[in-house]
Scaffold this active site. Structure first.
Site, PDB file in Angstrom:
ATOM      1  N   GLU A 205     -10.528   8.593   5.735  1.00  0.00           N
ATOM      2  CA  GLU A 205      -9.025   7.896   6.195  1.00  0.00           C
ATOM      3  C   GLU A 205      -8.510   7.919   7.385  1.00  0.00           C
ATOM      4  O   GLU A 205      -7.315   9.220   7.078  1.00  0.00           O
ATOM      5  CB  GLU A 205      -8.444   7.110   5.208  1.00  0.00           C
TER       6      GLU A 205
ATOM      7  N   ASP B 134     -13.346   1.270  -7.175  1.00  0.00           N
ATOM      8  CA  ASP B 134     -12.310   2.578  -6.635  1.00  0.00           C
ATOM      9  C   ASP B 134     -11.200   2.620  -8.136  1.00  0.00           C
ATOM     10  O   ASP B 134     -10.290   1.472  -8.324  1.00  0.00           O
ATOM     11  CB  ASP B 134     -11.010   1.316  -5.292  1.00  0.00           C
TER      12      ASP B 134
ATOM     13  N   ASP C 188      -8.665  -0.871  -3.964  1.00  0.00           N
ATOM     14  CA  ASP C 188      -7.679  -1.033  -4.825  1.00  0.00           C
ATOM     15  C   ASP C 188      -7.139  -1.633  -3.630  1.00  0.00           C
ATOM     16  O   ASP C 188      -5.865  -2.300  -3.437  1.00  0.00           O
ATOM     17  CB  ASP C 188      -7.449  -0.124  -5.247  1.00  0.00           C
ATOM     18  N   SER C 189      -7.575  -1.685  -2.793  1.00  0.00           N
ATOM     19  CA  SER C 189      -6.507  -2.166  -1.211  1.00  0.00           C
ATOM     20  C   SER C 189      -6.488  -4.542  -1.623  1.00  0.00           C
ATOM     21  O   SER C 189      -5.748  -4.659  -0.979  1.00  0.00           O
ATOM     22  CB  SER C 189      -7.320  -2.905   0.112  1.00  0.00           C
TER      23      SER C 189
END
Ligand code: KIV
Length: 257
Positions: free
Chosen positions: A181, A83, A44-45
């Site tokens: 992350e 994602d 989704d980046s």
């Protein structure tokens, strides 16, 4: 070469470290796949790298499905992970299941979602339905408004302990791997040694079983990448040079010749 799958990703733990990355279209997915990238995440980046938003929050399910289908058409050997975007698994488990199923129908081999203990029932339901789940704990970008920015997590002993507990919960729920992350590297190392599933770190130090880099960061297309990123190319400079040369050659009459 055989296509990467849940079993081979799990079997790589302790044997071979995996360099994994994102891609959002068929062109770059094909190049990553041909270069031996084992897992391609349709992250989704994409909200920030290709759609121009300041966070990942606006990404829609339709955008994820369209990008997943494009990546899956191009990736022959890489495992493709879709994602799940913000909102696609927060409005009830039945809706989440439907969205995960749609990702698999679009060509994904697995889905990724953010959260630890609070999504463990959902992870269990998805894995029991035959949908492999890659979990994501630590700094979860969909919680940016809760954090007040993209900030490193797990800096206090209590916060670090909670992230370890979250990682253990997603493993117990059936996740086949977990993204760590932006957490301290010592914490990532501890989680990696305690879990039997692979950890895939991003901004979490060298001791994870595998690494993610966002494609635009590793290729140098994003010139304001986070400090932990290593750039393996300067495509932004190369692309600017090519566009300028083209504009100049058309203006000067050198192209077409
Ligand atoms: O969306 C994404 O690119 C991700 C990676 C940072 C793991 O979630």
């Amino acid at each position: 070469m055989k296509k990467w799958n849940v079993a081979s990703v799990r079997a790589a733990k302790g044997v071979r470290k995996l360099g994994c990355c994102t891609a959002y279209d068929a062109c770059f997915a094909r190049l990553a796949d041909e270069s031996g990238v084992p897992i391609i995440l349709v992250g989704d980046s994409m909200g920030m790298t290709v759609l121009g938003y300041g966070t990942t929050l606006p990404v829609k399910m339709e955008e994820t499905l369209s990008a997943t289908a494009a990546v899956a058409r191009a990736a022959k050997n890489a495992m493709v992970v879709a994602d799940l975007p913000f909102g696609s698994y927060q409005c009830g488990d039945d809706i989440a299941m439907k969205n995960a199923v749609d990702c698999i129908k679009a060509g994904a081999d697995a889905v990724k979602l953010e959260g630890g203990a609070r999504v463990s029932n959902l992870i269990k339901r998805m894995t029991e339905a035959g949908i492999p789940v890659l979990a994501h704990v630590g700094m979860t970008p969909q919680s940016v408004n809760e954090y007040g920015g993209f900030k490193k997590q797990g800096k206090t002993a209590a916060a670090a302990h909670q992230i370890l507990v979250d990682a253990e919960k997603v493993e117990a729920a059936g996740a086949f791997a977990v993204t760590l992350e932006c957490i301290p590297s010592e914490l990532a190392a501890e989680i990696t040694s305690k879990l039997s599933i692979p950890t895939i770190g991003i901004g979490a130090g060298p001791d994870c079983d595998a690494q993610w880099l966002v494609m635009h960061d590793l290729l140098g297309l994003n010139e304001s990448a986070p400090s932990f990123v290593k750039r393996y190319a300067d495509l932004a400079g190369e692309v600017r040079r090519a566009f300028s040369a083209y504009v100049e050659e058309v203006a000067s009459g050198r192209f077409p010749s």
